[in-house]
Design a protein around this motif. Sequence first.
Motif, PDB file in Angstrom:
ATOM      1  N   MET A 250       0.807  -1.192   0.000  1.00 51.83           N
ATOM      2  CA  MET A 250       0.000   0.000   0.000  1.00 51.83           C
ATOM      3  C   MET A 250       0.855   1.264   0.000  1.00 51.83           C
ATOM      4  SD  MET A 250      -3.399  -0.247   2.112  1.00 51.83           S
ATOM      5  CE  MET A 250      -4.678  -1.292   1.578  1.00 51.83           C
ATOM      6  N   SER A 251       2.029   1.198  -0.528  1.00 54.38           N
ATOM      7  CA  SER A 251       2.882   2.376  -0.565  1.00 54.38           C
ATOM      8  C   SER A 251       2.455   3.344  -1.667  1.00 54.38           C
ATOM      9  CB  SER A 251       4.339   1.969  -0.757  1.00 54.38           C
ATOM     10  OG  SER A 251       4.485   1.338  -2.002  1.00 54.38           O
ATOM     11  N   ASP A 252       1.446   2.990  -2.451  1.00 54.36           N
ATOM     12  CA  ASP A 252       0.971   3.867  -3.513  1.00 54.36           C
ATOM     13  C   ASP A 252      -0.110   4.836  -3.027  1.00 54.36           C
ATOM     14  OD1 ASP A 252      -0.844   1.846  -3.104  1.00 54.36           O
ATOM     15  OD2 ASP A 252      -1.440   1.731  -5.195  1.00 54.36           O
ATOM     16  N   VAL A 253      -0.302   4.933  -1.702  1.00 53.97           N
ATOM     17  CA  VAL A 253      -1.278   5.858  -1.134  1.00 53.97           C
ATOM     18  C   VAL A 253      -0.744   7.276  -1.261  1.00 53.97           C
ATOM     19  CG1 VAL A 253      -2.468   6.556   0.965  1.00 53.97           C
ATOM     20  CG2 VAL A 253      -2.097   4.146   0.508  1.00 53.97           C
ATOM     21  N   GLN A 254      -1.550   8.167  -1.830  1.00 53.38           N
ATOM     22  CA  GLN A 254      -1.142   9.557  -1.978  1.00 53.38           C
ATOM     23  C   GLN A 254      -2.272  10.454  -1.490  1.00 53.38           C
ATOM     24  OE1 GLN A 254      -0.276  10.832  -5.956  1.00 53.38           O
ATOM     25  NE2 GLN A 254       0.876  12.605  -5.263  1.00 53.38           N
ATOM     26  N   LEU A 255      -1.944  11.373  -0.606  1.00 52.95           N
ATOM     27  CA  LEU A 255      -2.924  12.314  -0.089  1.00 52.95           C
ATOM     28  C   LEU A 255      -2.834  13.600  -0.895  1.00 52.95           C
ATOM     29  CD1 LEU A 255      -2.240  11.732   3.694  1.00 52.95           C
ATOM     30  CD2 LEU A 255      -4.179  10.891   2.381  1.00 52.95           C
ATOM     31  N   THR A 256      -3.961  14.038  -1.436  1.00 50.22           N
ATOM     32  CA  THR A 256      -3.997  15.252  -2.241  1.00 50.22           C
ATOM     33  C   THR A 256      -5.093  16.177  -1.723  1.00 50.22           C
ATOM     34  OG1 THR A 256      -5.514  14.282  -3.835  1.00 50.22           O
ATOM     35  CG2 THR A 256      -3.158  14.092  -4.312  1.00 50.22           C
ATOM     36  N   ALA A 257      -4.977  17.447  -2.059  1.00 47.16           N
ATOM     37  CA  ALA A 257      -5.965  18.439  -1.629  1.00 47.16           C
ATOM     38  C   ALA A 257      -6.097  19.517  -2.695  1.00 47.16           C
ATOM     39  CB  ALA A 257      -5.541  19.067  -0.308  1.00 47.16           C
ATOM     40  N   TYR A 258      -7.106  20.353  -2.529  1.00 48.83           N
ATOM     41  CA  TYR A 258      -7.316  21.514  -3.396  1.00 48.83           C
ATOM     42  C   TYR A 258      -6.587  22.697  -2.769  1.00 48.83           C
ATOM     43  CZ  TYR A 258      -9.709  25.344  -5.770  1.00 48.83           C
ATOM     44  OH  TYR A 258      -9.998  26.474  -6.497  1.00 48.83           O
ATOM     45  N   ASN A 259      -5.756  23.368  -3.541  1.00 48.28           N
ATOM     46  CA  ASN A 259      -5.039  24.546  -3.059  1.00 48.28           C
ATOM     47  C   ASN A 259      -5.890  25.777  -3.345  1.00 48.28           C
ATOM     48  OD1 ASN A 259      -3.295  26.664  -2.508  1.00 48.28           O
ATOM     49  ND2 ASN A 259      -1.510  25.542  -3.239  1.00 48.28           N
ATOM     50  N   VAL A 260      -6.422  26.386  -2.300  1.00 46.83           N
ATOM     51  CA  VAL A 260      -7.317  27.531  -2.443  1.00 46.83           C
ATOM     52  C   VAL A 260      -6.575  28.741  -2.998  1.00 46.83           C
ATOM     53  CG1 VAL A 260      -8.837  29.102  -1.174  1.00 46.83           C
ATOM     54  CG2 VAL A 260      -8.767  26.697  -0.568  1.00 46.83           C
TER      55      VAL A 260
END
Length: 68
Positions: free
Chosen positions: A1-11
């Motif tokens: 599960m090392s392919d987990v990537q956390l992403t977000a919207y940059n306001v």
Amino acid sequence: MSDVQLTAYNVKTKEKGVPIQDAVITKTAKGAYMVQGHDGKGNKLTTLCNEAKAMAAIKAGVAKQGWE
């Protein structure tokens, strides 16, 4: 599960899917999981995620656990 990537919207820059660096996952008062970090350029990022994604990110070493 090392392919987990956390992403977000940059306001600030209005970019979608920005990877979160130095992520810390905390629980909100209602039990949701909140990811906080930065984008590497000085902009703070915050997003919500479900329990499965939060636990996978902690287990993979992508994020730190912010509660006991």
